[in-house]
Design an enzyme around this catalytic site. Structure first.
Site, PDB file in Angstrom:
ATOM      1  N   HIS A  80       3.417   6.848  -6.808  1.00 52.76           N
ATOM      2  CA  HIS A  80       2.698   8.056  -7.221  1.00 52.76           C
ATOM      3  C   HIS A  80       3.628   9.278  -7.114  1.00 52.76           C
ATOM      4  O   HIS A  80       3.562  10.186  -7.943  1.00 52.76           O
ATOM      5  CB  HIS A  80       1.476   8.223  -6.299  1.00 52.76           C
ATOM      6  CG  HIS A  80       0.354   9.055  -6.850  1.00 52.76           C
ATOM      7  ND1 HIS A  80      -0.770   9.333  -6.125  1.00 52.76           N
ATOM      8  CD2 HIS A  80       0.174   9.685  -8.039  1.00 52.76           C
ATOM      9  CE1 HIS A  80      -1.592  10.086  -6.845  1.00 52.76           C
ATOM     10  NE2 HIS A  80      -1.036  10.322  -8.010  1.00 52.76           N
ATOM     11  N   HIS A  86       0.836  -1.208   0.000  1.00 55.08           N
ATOM     12  CA  HIS A  86       0.000   0.000   0.000  1.00 55.08           C
ATOM     13  C   HIS A  86       0.873   1.261   0.000  1.00 55.08           C
ATOM     14  O   HIS A  86       0.726   2.134  -0.858  1.00 55.08           O
ATOM     15  CB  HIS A  86      -0.912  -0.012   1.234  1.00 55.08           C
ATOM     16  CG  HIS A  86      -1.782   1.192   1.365  1.00 55.08           C
ATOM     17  ND1 HIS A  86      -3.114   1.180   1.032  1.00 55.08           N
ATOM     18  CD2 HIS A  86      -1.513   2.457   1.778  1.00 55.08           C
ATOM     19  CE1 HIS A  86      -3.623   2.393   1.232  1.00 55.08           C
ATOM     20  NE2 HIS A  86      -2.668   3.189   1.683  1.00 55.08           N
ATOM     21  N   GLU A  87       1.773   1.326   0.958  1.00 56.77           N
ATOM     22  CA  GLU A  87       2.610   2.533   1.069  1.00 56.77           C
ATOM     23  C   GLU A  87       3.526   2.660  -0.141  1.00 56.77           C
ATOM     24  O   GLU A  87       3.837   3.766  -0.586  1.00 56.77           O
ATOM     25  CB  GLU A  87       3.415   2.519   2.374  1.00 56.77           C
ATOM     26  CG  GLU A  87       2.565   2.527   3.644  1.00 56.77           C
ATOM     27  CD  GLU A  87       1.505   3.624   3.689  1.00 56.77           C
ATOM     28  OE1 GLU A  87       1.694   4.672   3.042  1.00 56.77           O
ATOM     29  OE2 GLU A  87       0.464   3.419   4.348  1.00 56.77           O
ATOM     30  N   HIS A  99       1.743   4.484  -2.853  1.00 61.79           N
ATOM     31  CA  HIS A  99       1.848   5.943  -2.680  1.00 61.79           C
ATOM     32  C   HIS A  99       3.225   6.427  -3.158  1.00 61.79           C
ATOM     33  O   HIS A  99       3.346   7.474  -3.797  1.00 61.79           O
ATOM     34  CB  HIS A  99       1.706   6.323  -1.203  1.00 61.79           C
ATOM     35  CG  HIS A  99       0.303   6.270  -0.671  1.00 61.79           C
ATOM     36  ND1 HIS A  99      -0.748   6.908  -1.282  1.00 61.79           N
ATOM     37  CD2 HIS A  99      -0.213   5.661   0.434  1.00 61.79           C
ATOM     38  CE1 HIS A  99      -1.855   6.706  -0.558  1.00 61.79           C
ATOM     39  NE2 HIS A  99      -1.564   5.946   0.473  1.00 61.79           N
TER      40      HIS A  99
HETATM   41 ZN   LIG Z   1      -2.799   5.210   2.021  1.00 55.96          ZN
END
Ligand SMILES: [Zn+2]
Length: 675
Positions: free
Chosen positions: A471, A464-465, A468
């Site tokens: 991104h 998940h991290e 990010h």
């Molecule tokens: Zn998040």
């Protein structure tokens, strides 16, 4: 100039010179940086040249360069490695930085320049990104109160300063409660705990300078304890301490702070002419209105609650069969759920864990990024801010892309949770600047020499991290104002939640989920059982999340509650909260909502983004290959590199060609009614 924060950073990748920076350097560096930013802003506002995009917007983009450099280092350290000195400085800085930000957005001359540009925008010859940045600057100023009269602007500045003080106190209280509580575990108390929990409890004792084993409120320790300990009395004590964070009375109690924060937010929204803080907050998001948020949350609530109640009945029966009478309580859920998982899916967290070594999962995330986007990762041997932090250079086709820092282990000086932030954001204005991105997690640290093992949940958090981080790292825009994750709040979880899907790809597990000791691949039967159980206990997970999201929404709609705890209870009673499940984050430790404005009236964002991530991953399924190069290229072009250069709906439509419905989400969580 001797302050290492202020002199040019000439080392490798222009990283902050961590080894040279002392805590005492921060305060004077902030003084200088603030003075410099003030002078720049004043010069932009008072210049005699007529307003132009370059002399106003681009100049503003560069005005706080030193401040963001110093702040980038300080706030990362304050979150991941707090010391009393850093905490004191953070308390001192919060209102001063808020005041400076108000000073900028309330600068009438400056706002007049921006407004003049906005009125003349069609004749300025702006490209699409510039037009977007101008629009967002104007929106930021208006929403900050720039168009209010003198009295309104002054009150707005007071509110923001006070909110900055309150949210800093909220965070520090929570960290103090987490740091202060521990439960010594006698040898008999370790019964039933898998090795990895025992090892983590020993490491936690060591960190506190104690012999033996202790239980702490770190999620990576307390959750497995609740899953595995047959000792109902200890589970109850641990659970009650865990959910009491921020509500223990005394100096660290957050309840009064929450009430004051909500009141000030409401006043802020009304000053700006909005009916409620939720109306104000949601306007620039994809959701736009509280009604649309509620519609999505309640759409999912009914099937989630039905599933959770059915599960509760099964777990309660198991508990009774275990010889324990009475109701299933919140401290029983995870324990019996773990037993049921073993029974129904033959899936044992302790059996899985050796296959999820931290280094292997980092390698898996890197490998997925390589196959999807051509990124390569090379470990760097550089001094960082803490010995547990590690860095890699990220390249593509031999060119530098970013520096990625991973800071994975829990420690007493780190706030709880997991997050991605930057020491430096990508931009092209004033010369190409490549980002320095950090992922911070709270995984249990292993004993000296032993491999760090993750739970399935931890591995998902890592992915998940890292989503990010992609991104940020793949960002390709001119203006830092719209760089990387500077997107609508209910869109920002799309890249992160989307990336979690690759952890569930069978070939990724086959390649990377190898036994930490033997190196053997995960047996196919174990892998299949793991994937088949992907929707296991999703009733519980969805209910605890939705309850928090609905309470957050209720807090910010209409008048601010005088007693937030009473409103919390009303909301939970109103939706028929199952007895044995509590909110994922109750008000006194709901950092998403009270440690800053980020997720206030915005905790729903995870689910809003999930509607999209479930549908976005379908694009790869439809292409028949989870690494399909065309879909990956489109994902990078339309979303991962685009930052906030367009409205989120437009970015998503460009990638997918349609907006998604809620069905892929319900299917993904196993909440669809059987046909
Ligand atoms: Zn998040």
């Amino acid at each position: 100039m001797t302050n290492p924060l202020l002199k040019p950073w000439t080392g490798a990748f222009a990283l902050p010179p961590f080894a040279e920076i002392a805590d005492a350097d921060f305060a004077p560096a902030f003084e200088t940086a603030l003075a410099e930013a003030r002078a720049h802003v004043a010069a932009i506002a008072s210049q005699s040249a007529p307003p132009g995009f370059a002399n106003t917007i681009e100049a503003l983009e560069l005005a706080e360069e030193t401040l963001s450099r110093v702040g980038g280092v300080f706030f990362n350290l304050a979150g991941s490695d707090a010391t009393p000195a850093r905490e004191a400085l953070q308390r001192d800085l919060a209102p001063r930085l808020a005041a400076f930000s108000s000073e900028v957005t309330m600068n009438t001359a400056l706002f007049e320049r921006i407004e003049a540009l906005w009125q003349a925008r069609d004749g300025l010859g702006l490209d699409r990104e510039q037009a977007r940045v101008l629009e967002l600057y104007r929106r930021m100023f208006v929403r900050a109160g720039a168009a209010l009269d003198d009295g309104g602007r002054a009150r707005m500045a007071q509110i923001k300063e006070r909110l900055a003080v309150l949210s800093t106190a909220f965070t520090q209280n929570l960290l103090a409660d987490e740091r202060d509580w521990f439960l010594p575990l006698a040898p008999a108390d370790l019964e039933g705990l898998p090795d990895f929990v025992v090892v983590a409890a020993r490491a936690a004792a060591e960190e506190r300078g104690r012999e033996g084993h202790v239980l702490t409120l770190s999620r990576s320790l307390v959750v497995p304890f609740l899953q595995f300990s047959p000792r109902r009395d200890l589970r109850r004590r641990a659970y009650q301490a865990w959910v009491a964070r921020g509500a223990n009375g005394g100096a660290t109690d957050n309840r009064a702070l929450a009430a004051e924060i909500l009141k000030l937010r409401e006043e802020r929204a009304r000053l700006l002419g909005y009916a409620s803080f939720a109306d104000f907050k949601l306007e620039p998001e994809m959701a736009k209105t509280p009604a649309r948020v509620r519609e999505l949350l309640m759409r999912v609530w009914a099937p989630a609650r039905r599933t959770a109640e059915a599960d509760a009945a099964v777990l309660e029966t198991m508990m009774h069969d275990d010889g324990v009478n009475g109701d299933l309580e919140p401290w029983d859920w995870r324990y019996y759920s773990e037993k049921r998982r073993l029974l129904e899916h033959d899936l044992d967290e302790a059996e899985l864990k050796p296959y999820f070594a931290l280094d292997a999962m980092i390698g898996a995330a890197f490998d997925c990024a390589r196959r999807l986007f051509g990124l390569e990762f090379r470990p760097l041997d550089l001094p960082l801010y803490h010995p547990d932090a590690r860095a890699w250079e990220v390249t593509r086709g031999g060119s530098h892309v970013a520096v990625f820092i991973g800071d994975y282990f829990a420690r007493g000086s780190k706030r709880s949770g997991a997050w991605c932030s930057t020491f430096r954001e990508q931009r092209r204005l004033g010369g190409e600047v490549r980002p320095v991105v950090v992922n911070v997690c709270n995984f249990a640290k292993p004993a000296q020499g032993a491999p760090a093992l993750l739970s399935w949940d931890d591995a998902r958090t890592l992915f998940h991290e890292f989503g990010h981080a992609l991104h940020q790292m793949l960002s390709d825009v001119t203006y830092s104002f719209i760089s990387g994750t500077a997107v609508a709040r209910d869109f920002v979880e799309l890249p992160s939640q989307l990336f979690e899907h690759w952890l569930e790809v069978a070939e990724v597990l086959d390649t990377h989920a190898r036994h930490a000791v033997t190196g053997a691949a995960m047996p196919a039967s174990l892998r299949d059982r793991l994937l088949a159980a992907a929707t296991y206990d999703q009733g519980f997970a969805t209910v605890e999340y939705l309850a928090s999201a609905l309470v957050d929404l209720a807090f910010h709609e209409g008048a601010a509650p005088a007693d937030p705890m009473a409103v919390q209870e009303e909301v939970l009673a109103g939706i028929g909260m199952p007895q044995a499940i509590r909110m994922r984050h109750a008000t006194p430790h709901f950092a998403h909502v009270f440690a800053g404005d980020g997720y206030s009236a915005g905790y729903y964002s995870y689910m809003w983004s999930e509607v999209m991530d479930a549908d976005a991953f379908e694009a790869f399924r439809e292409a028949g290959d989870p690494f399909d190069p065309d879909v990956a290229a489109r994902l990078e072009r339309c979303i991962l590199s685009a930052g906030g250069s367009q409205e989120a709906d437009a970015l998503y439509l460009a990638f997918r060609g349609h907006m998604p419905g809620v069905e892929p989400l319900l299917k993904g969580r196993g909440l669809l009614e059987p046909a």
